[in-house]
Design a protein around this motif. Structure first.
Motif: not given
Length: 203
Positions: A54-77
């Motif tokens: 998930x560490x390696x593929x998670x970003x690509x998976x998010x890319x399919x939904x048009x979400x960047x890491x910093x946006x995901x990090x905010x949701x994760x916070x």
């Protein structure tokens, strides 16, 4: 290689607080009492594989939904904040549905490699080098293996009071980490959406 002892320690502490394998000892003991034989090595390897993948593929998976890491990090916070509140205040917000298996489910997934740890590894990628995160994951899963191998011993050593105190302490740490994660990535989003603000601040 961008190996950093400070990053490894920081990422390890975050993952330790999120995975909370010490705080999960009561759940593990309950599974054992219900006749579930826990294979420590199998559970640890499966959780390690899932987290690294998930560490390696998670970003690509998010890319399919048009979400960047910093946006995901905010949701994760927000998720980390809720988990911190649970640990610090001793309340249940995120429901645990109970055992549906043994080593793989629910120990490896979702107890160790679950929504919280998925969110965390991707959130950490916004701040730390990949190799430091991988080392932190391996160190945490080594600890998970040791705890699963000796849950009764750990319980006797820490006692109910010790486990309770540890959960409270790491709950507060997790709350502080979630606030820092939120502020850092909100700043990234603001600079991305309004680049002129960054230039104005520099002057």
């Amino acid at each position: 290689m961008n190996l950093s002892f400070i990053e490894i320690v920081s990422a390890s502490m975050v993952l330790f607080a999120v995975i909370d394998i010490i705080g999960s000892i009561p759940i593990i003991l309950d599974l054992q009492k219900k006749g579930g034989k826990i294979e420590a090595f199998k559970a640890s390897i499966v959780a390690l594989s899932v987290l690294i993948a998930f560490t390696f593929l998670g970003e690509k998976l998010l890319g399919l939904f048009g979400v960047d890491i910093s946006s995901f990090a905010i949701a994760g916070s927000f998720i980390l904040f809720i988990m911190g509140v649970e640990m610090a205040l001793g309340i249940e917000i995120i429901k645990y549905d109970g055992p549906s298996g043994v080593s793989i489910v629910p120990i490896a997934f979702p107890l160790v490699a679950g929504a919280g740890s998925f969110t965390t590894v991707l959130a950490l990628r916004a701040e730390y080098a990949m190799e430091n995160i991988i080392i932190a994951i391996v160190l945490n899963l080594a600890l998970v293996y040791l705890v699963l191998r000796s849950t009764n011993l750990v319980e006797r050593f820490l006692g109910e009071g010790g486990i309770h105190i540890l959960r409270k302490v790491f709950g507060i740490i997790l709350l502080a980490i979630s606030v820092k994660l939120f502020m850092t990535n909100v700043a990234i989003q603001i600079h991305t959406l309004f680049p002129f603000l960054k230039e104005a601040l520099q002057h």
